[in-house]
Design a protein around this motif. Structure first.
Motif, PDB file in Angstrom:
ATOM      1  N   ALA A  18      70.068  14.572 -51.464  1.00 39.82           N
ATOM      2  CA  ALA A  18      69.700  14.531 -50.048  1.00 39.82           C
ATOM      3  C   ALA A  18      70.630  15.431 -49.239  1.00 39.82           C
ATOM      4  O   ALA A  18      71.744  15.762 -49.667  1.00 39.82           O
ATOM      5  CB  ALA A  18      69.773  13.099 -49.541  1.00 39.82           C
ATOM      6  N   ASP A 126      64.856  -3.612 -56.513  1.00 45.05           N
ATOM      7  CA  ASP A 126      64.100  -2.462 -56.001  1.00 45.05           C
ATOM      8  C   ASP A 126      64.902  -1.189 -56.246  1.00 45.05           C
ATOM      9  O   ASP A 126      65.915  -0.929 -55.589  1.00 45.05           O
ATOM     10  CB  ASP A 126      63.846  -2.658 -54.505  1.00 45.05           C
ATOM     11  CG  ASP A 126      62.948  -1.571 -53.905  1.00 45.05           C
ATOM     12  OD1 ASP A 126      62.942  -0.442 -54.449  1.00 45.05           O
ATOM     13  OD2 ASP A 126      62.280  -1.851 -52.908  1.00 45.05           O
ATOM     14  N   THR A 128      64.210   1.966 -55.679  1.00 47.33           N
ATOM     15  CA  THR A 128      64.221   2.892 -54.538  1.00 47.33           C
ATOM     16  C   THR A 128      65.269   2.481 -53.518  1.00 47.33           C
ATOM     17  O   THR A 128      66.000   3.325 -52.984  1.00 47.33           O
ATOM     18  CB  THR A 128      62.833   2.949 -53.878  1.00 47.33           C
ATOM     19  OG1 THR A 128      61.879   3.405 -54.841  1.00 47.33           O
ATOM     20  CG2 THR A 128      62.833   3.898 -52.690  1.00 47.33           C
ATOM     21  N   ASP A 129      65.366   1.184 -53.252  1.00 46.54           N
ATOM     22  CA  ASP A 129      66.351   0.695 -52.295  1.00 46.54           C
ATOM     23  C   ASP A 129      67.772   0.898 -52.824  1.00 46.54           C
ATOM     24  O   ASP A 129      68.680   1.247 -52.064  1.00 46.54           O
ATOM     25  CB  ASP A 129      66.118  -0.782 -51.992  1.00 46.54           C
ATOM     26  CG  ASP A 129      67.064  -1.305 -50.916  1.00 46.54           C
ATOM     27  OD1 ASP A 129      67.073  -0.751 -49.804  1.00 46.54           O
ATOM     28  OD2 ASP A 129      67.824  -2.254 -51.204  1.00 46.54           O
ATOM     29  N   THR A 130      67.961   0.690 -54.117  1.00 44.90           N
ATOM     30  CA  THR A 130      69.294   0.895 -54.699  1.00 44.90           C
ATOM     31  C   THR A 130      69.726   2.351 -54.559  1.00 44.90           C
ATOM     32  O   THR A 130      70.858   2.647 -54.184  1.00 44.90           O
ATOM     33  CB  THR A 130      69.301   0.485 -56.180  1.00 44.90           C
ATOM     34  OG1 THR A 130      68.952  -0.898 -56.298  1.00 44.90           O
ATOM     35  CG2 THR A 130      70.680   0.702 -56.796  1.00 44.90           C
ATOM     36  N   VAL A 131      68.804   3.277 -54.865  1.00 43.77           N
ATOM     37  CA  VAL A 131      69.129   4.702 -54.720  1.00 43.77           C
ATOM     38  C   VAL A 131      69.461   5.024 -53.266  1.00 43.77           C
ATOM     39  O   VAL A 131      70.421   5.763 -52.979  1.00 43.77           O
ATOM     40  CB  VAL A 131      67.971   5.582 -55.230  1.00 43.77           C
ATOM     41  CG1 VAL A 131      68.235   7.051 -54.913  1.00 43.77           C
ATOM     42  CG2 VAL A 131      67.782   5.393 -56.738  1.00 43.77           C
ATOM     43  N   ARG A 132      68.697   4.462 -52.337  1.00 47.75           N
ATOM     44  CA  ARG A 132      68.963   4.701 -50.907  1.00 47.75           C
ATOM     45  C   ARG A 132      70.352   4.201 -50.521  1.00 47.75           C
ATOM     46  O   ARG A 132      71.116   4.900 -49.833  1.00 47.75           O
ATOM     47  CB  ARG A 132      67.906   4.000 -50.052  1.00 47.75           C
ATOM     48  CG  ARG A 132      68.127   4.139 -48.542  1.00 47.75           C
ATOM     49  CD  ARG A 132      67.226   3.214 -47.753  1.00 47.75           C
ATOM     50  NE  ARG A 132      67.439   1.813 -48.103  1.00 47.75           N
ATOM     51  CZ  ARG A 132      68.480   1.088 -47.668  1.00 47.75           C
ATOM     52  NH1 ARG A 132      69.400   1.640 -46.874  1.00 47.75           N
ATOM     53  NH2 ARG A 132      68.600  -0.177 -48.016  1.00 47.75           N
ATOM     54  N   GLN A 133      70.708   2.992 -50.967  1.00 47.97           N
ATOM     55  CA  GLN A 133      72.035   2.447 -50.664  1.00 47.97           C
ATOM     56  C   GLN A 133      73.138   3.337 -51.231  1.00 47.97           C
ATOM     57  O   GLN A 133      74.155   3.605 -50.569  1.00 47.97           O
ATOM     58  CB  GLN A 133      72.185   1.045 -51.252  1.00 47.97           C
ATOM     59  CG  GLN A 133      71.374  -0.040 -50.595  1.00 47.97           C
ATOM     60  CD  GLN A 133      71.768  -1.399 -51.158  1.00 47.97           C
ATOM     61  OE1 GLN A 133      72.922  -1.834 -51.050  1.00 47.97           O
ATOM     62  NE2 GLN A 133      70.805  -2.061 -51.784  1.00 47.97           N
ATOM     63  N   GLU A 135      72.974   6.560 -51.958  1.00 48.85           N
ATOM     64  CA  GLU A 135      73.041   7.820 -51.215  1.00 48.85           C
ATOM     65  C   GLU A 135      73.777   7.634 -49.894  1.00 48.85           C
ATOM     66  O   GLU A 135      74.615   8.460 -49.511  1.00 48.85           O
ATOM     67  CB  GLU A 135      71.638   8.359 -50.963  1.00 48.85           C
ATOM     68  CG  GLU A 135      70.980   8.917 -52.214  1.00 48.85           C
ATOM     69  CD  GLU A 135      69.635   9.544 -51.932  1.00 48.85           C
ATOM     70  OE1 GLU A 135      69.407  10.679 -52.385  1.00 48.85           O
ATOM     71  OE2 GLU A 135      68.823   8.897 -51.254  1.00 48.85           O
ATOM     72  N   GLU A 136      73.486   6.545 -49.189  1.00 51.86           N
ATOM     73  CA  GLU A 136      74.144   6.301 -47.906  1.00 51.86           C
ATOM     74  C   GLU A 136      75.637   6.061 -48.095  1.00 51.86           C
ATOM     75  O   GLU A 136      76.472   6.584 -47.340  1.00 51.86           O
ATOM     76  CB  GLU A 136      73.503   5.104 -47.206  1.00 51.86           C
ATOM     77  CG  GLU A 136      72.091   5.371 -46.711  1.00 51.86           C
ATOM     78  CD  GLU A 136      71.465   4.142 -46.069  1.00 51.86           C
ATOM     79  OE1 GLU A 136      72.099   3.055 -46.111  1.00 51.86           O
ATOM     80  OE2 GLU A 136      70.342   4.256 -45.540  1.00 51.86           O
TER      81      GLU A 136
END
Length: 252
Positions: A18, A126, A128-133, A135-136
């Motif tokens: 990202a 989830d 997708t949620d783990t990847v988002r966390q 990345e953030e």
């Protein structure tokens, strides 16, 4: 059970990092194992360093010089953040030569500081949620940090593209980077974990792998195009770096 190349088993996908991570990381990838017995997997040297999330912990996979065997559990999911060439040492605060061939818990390198990252990740089924966390969280640690070594990144790019035939590697780099041979080796070891000639060998093999996946030519011609002296040279290096002959390597 016979070992297989890493990306030949389970589900594997990767995408560019990202925007908030792209200055330090080149890609984010996910490797999910089958829900059954998983064969040992072979990790071939590829001149990269990864920050990984496995079983609720951060792990650092150092640069490899030779094939590594790993035995992930059935159903395991590994999320990886691949460092840009020349960026891992600055981000981790550890010279790459100190982690060559190693797999280290981040806490072994950072001590209690690693909790500032891991404690922010909430366990969830989830993906997708783990990847988002992730990345953030990694982005918060990355924001505003100048981890990339621009000179080493340029040297890597030139070598990855392949130097003109008959080019003498070290003199070429000394002229391009304007530094002494001793400084050149130290900078390469800090950034990549090994010297220019080892890096050249690994990049040449992966250049062949890219050409092989593209198809359209014989192995002998691809060997020359990738920079090998001949097909026999390629076969020796393929066995050394992957344990397989070129024709036995998966083409996907």
């Amino acid at each position: 059970m016979e070992a297989v190349l890493a990306q030949s088993t389970g589900f594997f996908r990767e995408r560019p990092a990202a925007a908030g991570l792209a200055g330090v990381f080149s890609a984010v990838w996910v490797h999910r194992m089958e829900e059954r017995d998983v064969p040992p997997i072979v990790i071939t040297p590829d001149a990269t360093i990864d920050l990984q999330w496995i079983d609720g912990r951060f792990r650092v996979a150092g640069p490899d010089k030779e094939p590594q065997i790993e035995r992930p559990a059935a159903g395991a999911t590994i999320i990886g953040f691949r460092f840009r060439p020349g960026a891992a040492a600055g981000w981790l605060g550890v010279p790459a030569i100190e982690i060559v061939g190693g797999r280290f818990a981040l806490k072994d390198l950072w001590g209690t500081r690693s909790r500032a990252l891991s404690d922010r990740i909430k366990v969830t089924p989830d993906l997708t949620d783990t990847v988002r966390q992730l990345e953030e969280t990694i982005g918060l640690h990355t924001h505003g940090r100048a981890a990339l070594d621009p000179q080493m990144a340029r040297a890597f790019a030139a070598m990855d593209d392949g130097l003109p035939p008959e080019t003498l590697l070290v003199p070429f780099l000394l002229g391009r980077l304007a530094m002494s041979e001793r400084t050149l080796r130290r900078r390469f070891e800090d950034a990549f974990g090994y010297g220019p000639k080892t890096l050249e060998r690994i990049l040449r093999f992966h250049r062949f792998r890219r050409l092989q996946r593209a198809g359209g030519a014989s192995t002998a011609l691809l060997a020359i195009e990738a920079g090998y002296a001949d097909q026999a040279h390629l076969i020796r290096e393929s066995r050394r770096l992957s344990g397989l002959t070129p024709t036995a390597l998966p083409h996907s």
